[in-house]
Scaffold this motif. Sequence first.
Motif, PDB file in Angstrom:
ATOM      1  N   GLU A 156       4.801 -52.698  11.489  1.00  0.00           N
ATOM      2  CA  GLU A 156       4.051 -51.452  11.640  1.00  0.00           C
ATOM      3  C   GLU A 156       2.818 -51.649  12.516  1.00  0.00           C
ATOM      4  OE1 GLU A 156       3.250 -50.361   7.604  1.00  0.00           O
ATOM      5  OE2 GLU A 156       5.077 -49.168   7.442  1.00  0.00           O
ATOM      6  N   ARG A 157       2.159 -52.789  12.366  1.00  0.00           N
ATOM      7  CA  ARG A 157       0.968 -53.066  13.160  1.00  0.00           C
ATOM      8  C   ARG A 157       1.323 -53.174  14.645  1.00  0.00           C
ATOM      9  NH1 ARG A 157      -0.226 -57.612  11.109  1.00  0.00           N
ATOM     10  NH2 ARG A 157       0.336 -58.922  12.867  1.00  0.00           N
ATOM     11  N   ILE A 158       2.476 -53.748  14.935  1.00  0.00           N
ATOM     12  CA  ILE A 158       2.906 -53.909  16.325  1.00  0.00           C
ATOM     13  C   ILE A 158       3.465 -52.601  16.881  1.00  0.00           C
ATOM     14  CG2 ILE A 158       4.587 -55.063  17.820  1.00  0.00           C
ATOM     15  CD1 ILE A 158       4.296 -57.509  15.924  1.00  0.00           C
ATOM     16  N   GLN A 159       4.307 -51.936  16.121  1.00  0.00           N
ATOM     17  CA  GLN A 159       5.013 -50.752  16.621  1.00  0.00           C
ATOM     18  C   GLN A 159       4.254 -49.449  16.424  1.00  0.00           C
ATOM     19  OE1 GLN A 159       7.656 -50.846  18.529  1.00  0.00           O
ATOM     20  NE2 GLN A 159       7.641 -53.058  18.350  1.00  0.00           N
ATOM     21  N   GLY A 160       3.248 -49.430  15.571  1.00  0.00           N
ATOM     22  CA  GLY A 160       2.486 -48.203  15.322  1.00  0.00           C
ATOM     23  C   GLY A 160       1.878 -47.607  16.578  1.00  0.00           C
ATOM     24  N   PRO A 161       1.149 -48.402  17.362  1.00  0.00           N
ATOM     25  CA  PRO A 161       0.575 -47.853  18.600  1.00  0.00           C
ATOM     26  C   PRO A 161       1.634 -47.378  19.601  1.00  0.00           C
ATOM     27  CG  PRO A 161      -0.547 -49.875  17.981  1.00  0.00           C
ATOM     28  CD  PRO A 161       0.630 -49.741  17.078  1.00  0.00           C
ATOM     29  N   GLU A 162       2.761 -48.068  19.652  1.00  0.00           N
ATOM     30  CA  GLU A 162       3.850 -47.634  20.540  1.00  0.00           C
ATOM     31  C   GLU A 162       4.393 -46.286  20.092  1.00  0.00           C
ATOM     32  OE1 GLU A 162       5.716 -48.935  23.429  1.00  0.00           O
ATOM     33  OE2 GLU A 162       3.717 -49.774  23.528  1.00  0.00           O
ATOM     34  N   THR A 163       4.522 -46.113  18.783  1.00  0.00           N
ATOM     35  CA  THR A 163       5.036 -44.855  18.242  1.00  0.00           C
ATOM     36  C   THR A 163       4.073 -43.719  18.542  1.00  0.00           C
ATOM     37  OG1 THR A 163       6.148 -46.079  16.483  1.00  0.00           O
ATOM     38  CG2 THR A 163       5.857 -43.723  16.148  1.00  0.00           C
ATOM     39  N   LYS A 164       2.772 -43.952  18.369  1.00  0.00           N
ATOM     40  CA  LYS A 164       1.778 -42.921  18.682  1.00  0.00           C
ATOM     41  C   LYS A 164       1.817 -42.549  20.157  1.00  0.00           C
ATOM     42  CE  LYS A 164      -1.408 -44.020  14.964  1.00  0.00           C
ATOM     43  NZ  LYS A 164      -2.729 -44.531  14.610  1.00  0.00           N
ATOM     44  N   ALA A 165       1.959 -43.548  21.021  1.00  0.00           N
ATOM     45  CA  ALA A 165       2.040 -43.278  22.458  1.00  0.00           C
ATOM     46  C   ALA A 165       3.303 -42.489  22.794  1.00  0.00           C
ATOM     47  CB  ALA A 165       1.998 -44.584  23.246  1.00  0.00           C
ATOM     48  N   LEU A 166       4.412 -42.825  22.163  1.00  0.00           N
ATOM     49  CA  LEU A 166       5.665 -42.108  22.402  1.00  0.00           C
ATOM     50  C   LEU A 166       5.545 -40.651  21.972  1.00  0.00           C
ATOM     51  CD1 LEU A 166       8.585 -42.144  23.304  1.00  0.00           C
ATOM     52  CD2 LEU A 166       9.217 -42.968  21.032  1.00  0.00           C
ATOM     53  N   ILE A 167       4.874 -40.405  20.864  1.00  0.00           N
ATOM     54  CA  ILE A 167       4.671 -39.027  20.408  1.00  0.00           C
ATOM     55  C   ILE A 167       3.816 -38.260  21.416  1.00  0.00           C
ATOM     56  CG2 ILE A 167       3.537 -37.623  18.631  1.00  0.00           C
ATOM     57  CD1 ILE A 167       4.488 -39.814  16.617  1.00  0.00           C
TER      58      ILE A 167
END
Length: 112
Positions: A7-18
């Motif tokens: 989650e720590r690694i993929q969280g920022p990627e998910t926010k950027a994708l949104i």
Amino acid sequence: TKLRAYERIQGPETKALIRIARFGFPYQYDLPVPILKLRKKLWTANAATRLLLNKLSFSVIPKCMIMSTADHEVSYRKVARKADLTTTMLMTLLLSVVWKSFGKSICALVGM
């Protein structure tokens, strides 16, 4: 745990994708509301301007967000960050041109 690390690694990627999904091409469906038609035209002009600036600057200025996602080697975070930096640069340029053109008039109007 492994889930927290993921989650720590993929969280920022998910926010950027949104963000890319919301702002990358928000008017992909034609809705019969006049303000949305105007906003779609403005978005198209923005995307075309960014693409033209990208070509004229030999890719120093990045393409618009939705076009930049085609490069699979660049993370969504970097795509969103480059778009934000380009927006900041363009707004600063616009404000400086407006200030240069109308600064004296504005100061005289407010009594400075």
